[in-house]
Structure formats: C-alpha cells, structure tokens
Enzyme design. Sequence first.
Site, PDB file in Angstrom:
ATOM      1  N   ASP A  25       0.850  -1.192   0.000  1.00  0.00           N
ATOM      2  CA  ASP A  25       0.000   0.000   0.000  1.00  0.00           C
ATOM      3  C   ASP A  25       0.889   1.246   0.000  1.00  0.00           C
ATOM      4  O   ASP A  25       1.407   1.635   1.039  1.00  0.00           O
ATOM      5  CB  ASP A  25      -0.895  -0.054   1.253  1.00  0.00           C
ATOM      6  CG  ASP A  25      -1.659   1.234   1.480  1.00  0.00           C
ATOM      7  OD1 ASP A  25      -1.811   2.018   0.514  1.00  0.00           O
ATOM      8  OD2 ASP A  25      -2.102   1.447   2.625  1.00  0.00           O
ATOM      9  N   ASP A  29      -3.708   4.094   2.481  1.00  0.00           N
ATOM     10  CA  ASP A  29      -5.153   4.032   2.772  1.00  0.00           C
ATOM     11  C   ASP A  29      -5.590   2.658   3.280  1.00  0.00           C
ATOM     12  O   ASP A  29      -6.780   2.395   3.424  1.00  0.00           O
ATOM     13  CB  ASP A  29      -5.971   4.443   1.533  1.00  0.00           C
ATOM     14  CG  ASP A  29      -5.777   3.481   0.369  1.00  0.00           C
ATOM     15  OD1 ASP A  29      -4.961   2.537   0.480  1.00  0.00           O
ATOM     16  OD2 ASP A  29      -6.449   3.665  -0.670  1.00  0.00           O
ATOM     17  N   ASP A  33      -1.920  -1.070  -3.791  1.00  0.00           N
ATOM     18  CA  ASP A  33      -2.153  -0.337  -5.042  1.00  0.00           C
ATOM     19  C   ASP A  33      -1.020  -0.604  -6.034  1.00  0.00           C
ATOM     20  O   ASP A  33      -0.041  -1.280  -5.713  1.00  0.00           O
ATOM     21  CB  ASP A  33      -2.305   1.166  -4.748  1.00  0.00           C
ATOM     22  CG  ASP A  33      -1.292   1.642  -3.724  1.00  0.00           C
ATOM     23  OD1 ASP A  33      -0.104   1.321  -3.895  1.00  0.00           O
ATOM     24  OD2 ASP A  33      -1.682   2.317  -2.742  1.00  0.00           O
ATOM     25  N   ASP A 103      -5.485  -9.831 -15.404  1.00  0.00           N
ATOM     26  CA  ASP A 103      -6.657 -10.683 -15.242  1.00  0.00           C
ATOM     27  C   ASP A 103      -7.723 -10.206 -16.226  1.00  0.00           C
ATOM     28  O   ASP A 103      -7.939  -9.002 -16.371  1.00  0.00           O
ATOM     29  CB  ASP A 103      -7.178 -10.544 -13.799  1.00  0.00           C
ATOM     30  CG  ASP A 103      -7.649 -11.855 -13.207  1.00  0.00           C
ATOM     31  OD1 ASP A 103      -8.548 -12.468 -13.805  1.00  0.00           O
ATOM     32  OD2 ASP A 103      -7.138 -12.248 -12.150  1.00  0.00           O
ATOM     33  N   ASP A 205     -10.440 -15.403 -16.228  1.00  0.00           N
ATOM     34  CA  ASP A 205     -11.290 -15.787 -15.102  1.00  0.00           C
ATOM     35  C   ASP A 205     -12.384 -16.766 -15.556  1.00  0.00           C
ATOM     36  O   ASP A 205     -13.012 -16.550 -16.604  1.00  0.00           O
ATOM     37  CB  ASP A 205     -11.930 -14.512 -14.528  1.00  0.00           C
ATOM     38  CG  ASP A 205     -12.610 -14.741 -13.201  1.00  0.00           C
ATOM     39  OD1 ASP A 205     -11.922 -15.119 -12.239  1.00  0.00           O
ATOM     40  OD2 ASP A 205     -13.837 -14.531 -13.128  1.00  0.00           O
ATOM     41  N   GLU A 275      -8.503 -19.951 -16.138  1.00  0.00           N
ATOM     42  CA  GLU A 275      -8.929 -20.551 -14.871  1.00  0.00           C
ATOM     43  C   GLU A 275     -10.022 -21.560 -15.203  1.00  0.00           C
ATOM     44  O   GLU A 275     -11.160 -21.170 -15.478  1.00  0.00           O
ATOM     45  CB  GLU A 275      -9.470 -19.488 -13.903  1.00  0.00           C
ATOM     46  CG  GLU A 275      -9.759 -20.076 -12.533  1.00  0.00           C
ATOM     47  CD  GLU A 275     -10.845 -19.346 -11.760  1.00  0.00           C
ATOM     48  OE1 GLU A 275     -11.010 -19.643 -10.563  1.00  0.00           O
ATOM     49  OE2 GLU A 275     -11.551 -18.512 -12.331  1.00  0.00           O
ATOM     50  N   HIS A 337      -5.798 -16.858  -4.616  1.00  0.00           N
ATOM     51  CA  HIS A 337      -6.656 -16.023  -3.781  1.00  0.00           C
ATOM     52  C   HIS A 337      -8.012 -16.651  -3.483  1.00  0.00           C
ATOM     53  O   HIS A 337      -8.862 -16.011  -2.854  1.00  0.00           O
ATOM     54  CB  HIS A 337      -6.849 -14.666  -4.466  1.00  0.00           C
ATOM     55  CG  HIS A 337      -7.618 -14.808  -5.750  1.00  0.00           C
ATOM     56  ND1 HIS A 337      -7.131 -15.506  -6.835  1.00  0.00           N
ATOM     57  CD2 HIS A 337      -8.845 -14.378  -6.104  1.00  0.00           C
ATOM     58  CE1 HIS A 337      -8.033 -15.481  -7.804  1.00  0.00           C
ATOM     59  NE2 HIS A 337      -9.079 -14.801  -7.386  1.00  0.00           N
ATOM     60  N   ASP A 338      -8.229 -17.871  -3.954  1.00  0.00           N
ATOM     61  CA  ASP A 338      -9.486 -18.568  -3.684  1.00  0.00           C
ATOM     62  C   ASP A 338      -9.306 -19.782  -2.776  1.00  0.00           C
ATOM     63  O   ASP A 338     -10.302 -20.419  -2.400  1.00  0.00           O
ATOM     64  CB  ASP A 338     -10.123 -19.057  -5.000  1.00  0.00           C
ATOM     65  CG  ASP A 338     -10.519 -17.916  -5.927  1.00  0.00           C
ATOM     66  OD1 ASP A 338     -10.936 -16.847  -5.430  1.00  0.00           O
ATOM     67  OD2 ASP A 338     -10.411 -18.099  -7.163  1.00  0.00           O
TER      68      ASP A 338
HETATM   69  C1  GLC Z   1     -12.811 -16.758 -10.153  1.00  0.00           C
HETATM   70  C2  GLC Z   1     -11.946 -15.887  -9.279  1.00  0.00           C
HETATM   71  C3  GLC Z   1     -12.706 -15.618  -8.009  1.00  0.00           C
HETATM   72  C4  GLC Z   1     -13.975 -14.886  -8.355  1.00  0.00           C
HETATM   73  C5  GLC Z   1     -14.793 -15.654  -9.381  1.00  0.00           C
HETATM   74  C6  GLC Z   1     -15.852 -14.806  -9.997  1.00  0.00           C
HETATM   75  O1  GLC Z   1     -13.025 -17.999  -9.599  1.00  0.00           O
HETATM   76  O2  GLC Z   1     -10.712 -16.491  -9.069  1.00  0.00           O
HETATM   77  O3  GLC Z   1     -11.947 -14.886  -7.083  1.00  0.00           O
HETATM   78  O4  GLC Z   1     -14.742 -14.681  -7.206  1.00  0.00           O
HETATM   79  O5  GLC Z   1     -14.002 -16.112 -10.452  1.00  0.00           O
HETATM   80  O6  GLC Z   1     -15.284 -13.870 -10.864  1.00  0.00           O
END
Ligand code: GLC
Length: 539
Positions: A25, A29, A33, A103, A205, A275, A337-338
């Site tokens: 950051d 804030d 970023d 992304d 995604d 993904e 991140h999931d």
């Molecule tokens: C993918 C992303 C996830 C998001 C989902 C909807 O699985 O990795 O974080 O919530 O798509 O876009």
Amino acid sequence: MTRHDTTPWWQTGVLYQIYPRSFNDANGDGVGDLDGVLEKLDYLSDTLGIDALWLSPFYPSPMADFGYDVADYTNVDPLFGDLAIFDRLVAEAHARGLKVVTDYVPNHSSDRHPWFLESRSSLDNPRRDWYVWRDPRPGGGPPNNWISIFGGPAWTQDETTGRYYLHSFLKEQPDLNWRNPAVREAMFDALRFWLRRGVDGFRIDVAHFIMKDPQLRDNPRNTAAAVASHKPMGEYDTLIHVYDRGHEDIHQVFRDLRRLVDTYPEPRDRMTVGEIHLFDWAEWVRYYGDALDELHMPFNFSLLKADGNAAALRHLVDELEAALPPGAWPNYVLGNHDEPRLASRYGEAGSRLAAMLLLMLRGTPTLYYGDEIGIPQADIPPARQQDPWGRRMPGQGRDGCRTPMAWTDAPGAGFTTAPAPWLPLHNDYETRNVAHQLQDPASLLNLYRQLLALRKATPALQTGRYDPVEEVPDGCFGFIRRTATEAFLIVLNFSAAEQSITAPSPLRRLLLSTQPDRTEIPSGTTLTLQGYEGVIVAL
Ligand code: GLC
C-alpha cells in the site's frame, strides 16, 4: 541456439500472483495499489527471482467481489492508481525482464457496468441482448434450476421488466451473453486495449463458463453426492453442471481469442492461461485446442486435491503427463486467492516440500504472493469478514488467504502506514516477514530464492523430461528431471519417518529443503532423508 534459448518465457519462467489489494500500500489508505507493486519490482526480479507477475483485477469496480465485478474493462480503479501508473509498471517491469499478465474477466461484468445499466433499462434497448435475459418459468420463478456458485439461484428478477437475468456468481455479476457477436467484439476490444499497452498475457477468469447451453436446460440432479470441484461447494454440488458452462461452442471463442492475441507482435510470446476448474482430464485438455490453437494453458488445479500425500501427488502428476496432447505444456498451482493458504495446508515442514514440488516439476509454476514466507491461513473474525462468498455461505470465505503481505516488523508490516489494513495481518507477522527471513539463511524465503535461482540456471529443471522414480519408500515422491546432458533427482519425503533411498549413480547434493544454507557432498549412493525433508541432487 539451445532449446533453452528459444523456449517461450511462459514455459521456462515462474509466474507470481499479486492480489493488488494485499501486496503493498503506497498511499497509506490500508489497501494495496499499483504504486505499491512498482515499489516491489526489485524484490520480485532480484531478491526473489520470479519471471512474470499476474495482477488480479485492478479495474474500476464496485468491489462486490473485490474487483471480479468489472465496471470498466479498460481503466484502472482510482483505489489502485491510474493508467499512467499502469503504463509505468509495465515499462519498469519490462526493464527488469519481468513479464506482466493481467486478469481478464469475460464471463460477467459488474451490474454497474454501463452495458448492464443499458441492458436492464428496457426490453428494446440495443444492449438488451448483451446479457442473458429470460421470462419467468410458467407459473413464476426462475427460468431454470441453475445455482450460483456463491449460493442461491443463478437468476435474479429485475424490477424494470419483470424478467430474470443470469448470474453464475453474485447478482452483482450478471453473465455476459457471448453468443451475441457484439459482446464478443466489445470484449475482444478490451484485450486489444491491454495488448497495445504492452501486457504479456492474460489470466482468464472462469474461462470455461462463458458458453452455456443455448436452450438453457435444467441441470440434472447430482444423486451420487460427488463434488464438482476439488472441494465441497455446498448447494452447488447438488447439480451436475452440464448445461450451465462449457458448451462446445466455447472452443471457437478461444480459437478466435488466440488468433487475436497472436496477431500482436511486440513483445513476442504473449500468453493466455485459463482458470478452468475441470477435473476430467479429457475435457480439460480440450482447452489447449485440438491444434494447440486455443489457450496456451488451462490452469492445472489438480494438486489441490492431494495436499502433502506423496502417492496421490505422484498419481496426479503422472495422470497429467499422460493426458497432455503432444506439444501441450503443463503447469501447476498450489495456492491462489481462492484457496486456503498453502502453509496451513502443508504445515511448517511440509511447506518447504511444497516449494520444491512446485518449482521442480515439469511445467510452469504459479506462486501466490506470501507463500514464499509461509503466510498462514488467517481466522478472520465475523465482524471483519469481507468476502461475499463467506458472508453468504459460512465456511466458504476466502479472506483468510488474502491478508496483507508482510515486508517488515513495523506496525503495518511494511504493507501499510494506515492504522488498520483492509484485512488483518497474520498473527506472527513480526517474525514472519520478508526482512526477517532474508536475514535467516535457513528461512523459507531463502529456500524459495535458492530453488528459483537453481531453476533459472538449469535447463533440465525448466524444460527437461519428467520421469517418476519407482524405487522410493512409501511416503516419498521421487522424480528425475533430465535433458540429454544433465539429470537431477528430486526426492520429497512427505512422511514423518526417516527414509533412505539408493540413487542410480554417485550423488552431488544441490539443495536440502531443511538446510538451504548447507550443501554437502555425501559419499556413495545412499541418500537418507529426515521426516518431511526433501532433496535435489545432481546425478
Ligand atoms: C474466479 C476468481 C474468483 C472470483 C470468481 C468470480 O473464480 O478467481 O476470485 O470470485 O471467479 O469472478
């Protein structure tokens, strides 16, 4: 030129995922970023030694799903910076030899995207057909039985017209209608926009979601209680997802997308990675394209099913190797991140083996920020929970793997100067941070650095063959990476017991997971590993 010189970066290199909210950051804030990422480019290229960074969404967004609800595909949310900062980030990354992957979120936009605002405004709006609208089923209710990943029906009735719109995720994330050529063109324009700005690739995604059954038929009930993914997903598992994703027509979209990406000459070797949470190999490999003319790679999430189980891990690697069509390049993911944090799934000692596994297998590794210092899964108190999935479905929350990176032992962990970061820091950040681990030769970070350096310097560890080794004790996973001129044996002892193996030739030990500061030259061919110890030896 050797093969090493001509192989594209996305095959030889290591991809590092940055969740921009949580990396660094710069403006104080409490939220990370793009300036913050800029400040850490030297860390990424020199200290750590990765080759490419993937930035999770930084586009204008109401943040209902923290950026995966995009309100403008061709801009930067002021929370993260602006286009000029993005351009500087790309230029400075490139100056250090780092690639930049962004992304791309094609399945759905935000419900605040101007396209959706227009689409929902009336039945005859020119953008009406940009999303998936249907009448209620006879007698009322959603048009079919599809379920949102985040819980509840995948349809929401809109007050303006009384019709339902489709959303595979939140109702704030309406699905775009990829059967409409105008949508395809507009979404391809977004790709062109970023390609012109010099990005090296896209992480796509939920790539397998964009084409559905044109008749929108009901999904069959799942009576076998089998789960659709690598983890239980609650209500979503009550159906078999044959009609709400992955329709055959999807492959033409990806052929077109690939052709578009390939037309951009400089920089060379742009890459697309999808993904794609599919665990049927035959279905999964189709996303490479029959002529390797679709995605460069679908992400391989299979190892998420086998945390720390040597036999299961080996089985999954062998299955992948057998399933790959000729010329298709493999890849591995152990965290993102999931998913719950790697360090908590594998434990302290196991994390070191996981690092060796990820970086030594044949295929592009994707490393998730913070896993290199072993950030654990955080237990976020209900009052501080942010993730909409967790708030709707207790137990599914993803905040625990999105806590800020820790750079120092300062009050904000060097991540922020704000009194409170957007998610709490992990409890032991005062010792588990980059500065601290850099000083400790035996730290996890120093193991990652050595593994990355070894990989970078060693063609066999980048592009060499993968040959599993049969003669290893139970609880160990052993494999050889080799080219015509060199060979390396990797043995990972995922058991608590001491294990010995006999190597095919005298050994030169390169790296021990437990003591990256010590390399010894043992005599003979016997290798003894402590419990949860891994080793790389030159043969
Ligand atoms: C993918 C992303 C996830 C998001 C989902 C909807 O699985 O990795 O974080 O919530 O798509 O876009």
